[in-house]
Design a protein around this motif. Sequence first.
Motif, short mmCIF file in Angstrom:
data_model
loop_
_atom_site.label_atom_id
_atom_site.label_comp_id
_atom_site.label_asym_id
_atom_site.label_seq_id
_atom_site.Cartn_x
_atom_site.Cartn_y
_atom_site.Cartn_z
N ILE A 9 0.99 -1.08 -0.02
CA ILE A 9 -0.05 0.00 0.07
C ILE A 9 0.82 1.24 -0.01
O ILE A 9 0.60 2.22 -0.95
CB ILE A 9 -1.00 0.12 1.08
N GLY A 10 2.00 1.19 0.84
CA GLY A 10 2.90 2.45 0.78
C GLY A 10 3.55 2.47 -0.51
O GLY A 10 3.72 3.71 -0.92
N ALA A 11 4.09 1.44 -1.31
CA ALA A 11 4.68 1.64 -2.50
C ALA A 11 3.43 2.08 -3.58
O ALA A 11 3.97 3.06 -4.43
CB ALA A 11 5.13 0.31 -2.84
N LEU A 12 2.26 1.86 -3.49
CA LEU A 12 1.38 2.46 -4.28
C LEU A 12 1.05 3.54 -4.36
O LEU A 12 0.92 4.45 -5.09
CB LEU A 12 0.03 1.46 -4.18
N ALA A 13 1.03 4.21 -2.73
CA ALA A 13 0.80 5.47 -2.57
C ALA A 13 1.96 6.42 -3.12
O ALA A 13 1.52 7.54 -3.65
CB ALA A 13 0.48 5.68 -1.10
N GLN A 14 3.21 5.93 -3.02
CA GLN A 14 4.23 6.94 -3.30
C GLN A 14 4.51 6.78 -4.88
O GLN A 14 4.64 7.75 -5.64
CB GLN A 14 5.72 6.03 -2.90
N LEU A 15 3.84 5.57 -5.67
CA LEU A 15 3.78 5.51 -7.10
C LEU A 15 2.89 6.80 -7.62
O LEU A 15 3.05 7.31 -8.58
CB LEU A 15 3.57 4.22 -7.38
N PHE A 16 1.35 6.70 -6.74
CA PHE A 16 0.73 7.55 -7.31
C PHE A 16 0.73 9.16 -6.81
O PHE A 16 0.03 10.13 -7.51
CB PHE A 16 -0.84 7.05 -6.96
N TYR A 17 1.39 9.29 -6.05
CA TYR A 17 1.63 10.52 -5.42
C TYR A 17 2.76 11.28 -6.12
O TYR A 17 3.61 10.87 -6.67
CB TYR A 17 1.86 10.83 -4.06
N PRO A 18 2.18 12.62 -6.80
CA PRO A 18 3.44 13.13 -7.63
C PRO A 18 4.40 13.66 -7.12
O PRO A 18 4.64 14.14 -5.80
CB PRO A 18 2.36 14.67 -8.14
N GLY A 19 5.38 13.77 -7.66
CA GLY A 19 6.91 14.13 -7.20
C GLY A 19 7.67 13.09 -6.45
O GLY A 19 7.04 11.74 -6.28
N HIS A 20 8.86 13.37 -6.23
CA HIS A 20 9.59 12.38 -5.44
C HIS A 20 9.73 12.39 -3.71
O HIS A 20 9.68 14.05 -3.51
CB HIS A 20 11.21 12.41 -5.92
N GLN A 21 9.38 11.38 -3.29
CA GLN A 21 9.33 11.53 -1.82
C GLN A 21 10.57 11.24 -1.22
O GLN A 21 10.79 11.98 0.02
CB GLN A 21 8.12 10.74 -1.42
N GLY A 22 11.33 10.36 -1.50
CA GLY A 22 12.64 9.85 -0.99
C GLY A 22 12.40 9.09 0.30
O GLY A 22 13.33 9.17 1.17
N ILE A 25 1.30 11.25 3.43
CA ILE A 25 2.55 11.87 2.61
C ILE A 25 2.30 13.19 2.44
O ILE A 25 3.05 13.85 2.68
CB ILE A 25 2.77 11.19 1.19
N PHE A 26 1.21 13.74 2.25
CA PHE A 26 0.91 15.07 2.01
C PHE A 26 0.85 15.70 3.41
O PHE A 26 1.65 16.70 3.41
CB PHE A 26 -0.44 15.24 1.63
N LEU A 27 0.67 14.99 4.47
CA LEU A 27 0.84 15.71 5.75
C LEU A 27 2.27 15.77 6.25
O LEU A 27 2.76 16.91 6.76
CB LEU A 27 -0.01 14.86 6.75
N GLY A 28 2.97 14.77 5.70
CA GLY A 28 4.18 14.83 6.04
C GLY A 28 5.21 15.70 5.33
O GLY A 28 5.98 16.58 5.88
N HIS A 29 4.81 16.00 4.08
CA HIS A 29 5.21 17.23 3.45
C HIS A 29 5.01 18.59 3.96
O HIS A 29 5.77 19.58 3.94
CB HIS A 29 5.03 17.01 1.85
N ALA A 30 3.66 18.56 4.45
CA ALA A 30 3.29 19.81 4.96
C ALA A 30 3.79 20.16 6.24
O ALA A 30 4.31 21.27 6.32
CB ALA A 30 1.73 19.80 5.03
#
Length: 81
Positions: A14-27, A71-76
């Motif tokens: 699920i985490g890999a799918l979320a990173q795949l669909f989330y735009p940009g590089h998360q790292g 992921i969005f919350l982590g970036h914010a």
Amino acid sequence: MFNIIGAIISGLFIGALAQLFYPGHQGYSWVATILLGIGGSLVAGLITSRGQRDFSRAGCLASVLGAMALIFLGHALHIGG
């Protein structure tokens, strides 16, 4: 024991799918990816569960969306990759 192993495997997926669909590089590392997936599943489960324990495609999609929200919350909050 198998519940924990299942949570880790599904969290990675699920985490890999979320990173795949989330735009940009998360790292994020593999451990962070697993934790995002598990957290996304928990968030989605708290919001969408109605006492059901069966597998559903909608629940799987909600888990990925929950992980993407984390992921969005982590970036914010400038946490993580």
